[in-house]
Each structure stands twice: as C-alpha cells, then as structure tokens.
Design an enzyme around this catalytic site. Structure first.
Site, PDB file in Angstrom:
ATOM      1  N   TYR A   1     -11.136   6.253  14.999  1.00 25.94           N
ATOM      2  CA  TYR A   1      -9.931   6.457  13.833  1.00 25.94           C
ATOM      3  C   TYR A   1      -9.759   7.934  13.676  1.00 25.94           C
ATOM      4  O   TYR A   1      -8.729   8.398  13.608  1.00 25.94           O
ATOM      5  CB  TYR A   1     -10.505   5.682  12.644  1.00 25.94           C
ATOM      6  CG  TYR A   1      -9.659   6.148  11.532  1.00 25.94           C
ATOM      7  CD1 TYR A   1      -8.378   5.453  11.416  1.00 25.94           C
ATOM      8  CD2 TYR A   1      -9.880   6.727  10.329  1.00 25.94           C
ATOM      9  CE1 TYR A   1      -7.509   5.687  10.312  1.00 25.94           C
ATOM     10  CE2 TYR A   1      -8.865   7.088   9.309  1.00 25.94           C
ATOM     11  CZ  TYR A   1      -7.726   6.504   9.273  1.00 25.94           C
ATOM     12  OH  TYR A   1      -6.855   6.890   8.388  1.00 25.94           O
TER      13      TYR A   1
ATOM     14  N   SER B   1      -4.505  11.611   7.936  1.00 26.97           N
ATOM     15  CA  SER B   1      -5.657  11.491   7.280  1.00 26.97           C
ATOM     16  C   SER B   1      -6.501  12.619   6.974  1.00 26.97           C
ATOM     17  O   SER B   1      -6.492  13.366   7.855  1.00 26.97           O
ATOM     18  CB  SER B   1      -6.515  10.057   7.577  1.00 26.97           C
ATOM     19  OG  SER B   1      -7.874  10.109   6.931  1.00 26.97           O
TER      20      SER B   1
ATOM     21  N   GLY C   1       0.831  -1.243   0.088  1.00 30.76           N
ATOM     22  CA  GLY C   1       0.108   0.073   0.042  1.00 30.76           C
ATOM     23  C   GLY C   1       0.670   1.404   0.021  1.00 30.76           C
ATOM     24  O   GLY C   1       1.894   1.547  -0.624  1.00 30.76           O
ATOM     25  N   ILE C   2       0.414   2.144   0.952  1.00 30.12           N
ATOM     26  CA  ILE C   2       1.088   3.646   0.876  1.00 30.12           C
ATOM     27  C   ILE C   2       2.403   3.373   1.368  1.00 30.12           C
ATOM     28  O   ILE C   2       3.521   4.130   0.847  1.00 30.12           O
ATOM     29  CB  ILE C   2       0.046   4.569   1.605  1.00 30.12           C
ATOM     30  CG1 ILE C   2      -1.126   4.919   0.990  1.00 30.12           C
ATOM     31  CG2 ILE C   2       0.866   5.852   1.969  1.00 30.12           C
ATOM     32  CD1 ILE C   2      -1.910   5.878   1.964  1.00 30.12           C
ATOM     33  N   GLY C   3       2.529   2.491   2.367  1.00 32.76           N
ATOM     34  CA  GLY C   3       3.839   2.471   2.927  1.00 32.76           C
ATOM     35  C   GLY C   3       4.936   1.979   1.857  1.00 32.76           C
ATOM     36  O   GLY C   3       6.071   2.430   1.826  1.00 32.76           O
TER      37      GLY C   3
END
Length: 264
Positions: free
Chosen positions: A154, A141, A18-20
């Site tokens: 979250y 986010s 993913g993003i990581g």
C-alpha cells in the site's frame, strides 16, 4: 474566504462514502456539479440521495464503474467525457505480511491506486489545459512518507501517487491547471470504522475513542493525538480545488495530524 465553484464539473472517484463522499459534498456546497462514482448502482444511488438531502438543488450525476482496470475507467469516461476537477480518491488498503503479498496482490493495488489516476488524468487533462483551468488532486496518504511495515504494498502505491502528481504538475506548467496530492493520516472513514468494528463491539467504546487509542498506539508521533474526521480531510481538498489555490501546484499537502515528523 468564499469558495465558489459554480459552473465547474467535479469528478470524485470512489465517492459513495467516507473521504470521497465528504469531498463530493464539500465541492457541491461550493457550487460545483458533482459526479458520484462507485462500483454498484445501489451505493451510488444512495449516495446521491444523501447528497441531495444535504445540499438541496445540487447538480449531481452518477457514474457506476469499477476503476481497478482499464475497462472500468473507459466505462466511467463514457459518462464523464470532461471534467474541470478530478479528485483521484479510488484506492484500496489493508495490512498484509510482505512475504505473503504475492504478485497478484501487488498488481491489484497498483492498478487501483495508481493506474486509475494515470488513466483518468491522461483522458481529462487535455480538456482542462485547452480550457485554461483545471484541478487534479490525488488522495495519497501519510503512508507515502511513513511506509507501514505491515502494508508495504500500500505504501509503495501512495508514494507513487506523489511522484505522479508532481510530474503532472510540471507537465501542465503554465496552463492554469494545478495538480496536487493530499495526504490524510488516520481518518475515521468507513474503511477505518470497518477495521475497528471488532474492537468497538468487544470494548463497547465509541469510534472516536477507539480511533484515538489506535492513533496513540500506532502513530504516537501524532500532534493532534486523534484520528481526523473525513470533513477535515475534505476541507483541504476543496481548498486545493478552489480559485484561491491557484498558486499551489506540485505540492504534497498533509492532513495527517502531524504524524509525519517533518518540518518541511
């Protein structure tokens, strides 16, 4: 603009996909030595192999550790005692009714999304400050500003990351170390794909199409009117970690596609 991070060690937490992983790849392509972190040996090794194929000659290390508690962070720090770049990407998310979100769930989210970054920053910042250069980035986010009613637990942790990053930027003021937050919006990450899996199977639509429909239904204020790619988020992070971004610190940088309706 040529970003050159040769000689820098970059730790990207939760970077097996993913993003990581996109961030790790972007930093590797800029010359940094990258530490891939994940919770299992199999996923870490697979990510390293993929990175080595994508960026031949990359200097890469493995760090297998679950960052949801202090012990996991200590495990990571034994293999990575210093870093020039720290990208706090580890995090969990998922919708849940507020009334059904018990104390244990709140604590799990807090430990993973917030305290992992607190612990790693506390351990790695002194070395950065002593060397006169460093970059710390928190992957927050748009939910930090646009708190979702179905993921309040979250959203709270993502807002906390903004406060943490801003405070650390002030703490490190004048040291040559910058601390920033990057705020993705809806992004076609592995987690997003998993969340959309049933819809894709039922409709036969592609992830891109389902992602666009999700954005228009749930984030209608989006200016780009689609989900971002993980590479688009990574591009911002790599820039923030660069020498060229030396005057950017304490900032909350949005890669949300304009979802947050704010001109500031």
């Amino acid at each position: 603009m040529k970003i050159d991070l040769t000689g820098k060690v970059a730790l990207v937490t939760a970077s097996t996909g993913g993003i990581g992983f996109a961030i790790a790849r972007g930093l590797a392509e800029s010359g940094a030595e990258v530490v891939i972190n994940g919770r299992s040996e199999a996923t870490v090794n697979k990510a390293i192999q993929t990175l080595q194929q994508a960026v031949p000659g990359v200097a890469v290390r493995a760090s297998i550790a679950d960052l949801s508690d202090a012990q996991g962070v200590e495990t990571l720090l034994r293999t990575v005692p210093h870093a020039d770049i720290l990208v706090n990407n580890a995090g969990i998310f998922g919708p849940q009714d507020f009334y059904a979100t018990d104390d244990e769930t709140w604590e799990t989210y807090w430990q993973t999304n917030v305290m992992s970054g607190v612990r790693l920053s506390r351990a790695l910042l002194p070395g950065m400050i002593a060397r006169g250069w460093g970059r710390v980035v928190f992957i927050s986010s748009e939910s930090a500003l646009n708190i979702p009613a179905d993921m309040i637990h979250y959203g709270v942790t993502k807002t906390a990351q903004l406060s943490l990053a801003r405070g650390l930027a002030k703490f490190a003021a004048g040291s040559g170390v910058t601390v920033n937050s990057v705020l993705p919006g809806p992004t076609m990450s592995d987690g997003f794909a998993a969340m959309m899996k049933d819809e894709m199977e039922k409709s036969g639509k592609s992830l891109e199409t389902v992602g666009k429909e999700f954005v228009m239904a749930n984030r209608p204020s989006s200016v780009i009117q689609r989900a971002a790619s993980v590479e688009e988020v990574a591009n911002m992070v790599v820039y923030v970690c660069s020498m060229q971004a030396s005057a950017t610190s304490g900032a909350a940088l949005r890669v949300d596609g304009g979802v947050v309706d704010d001109i500031v």
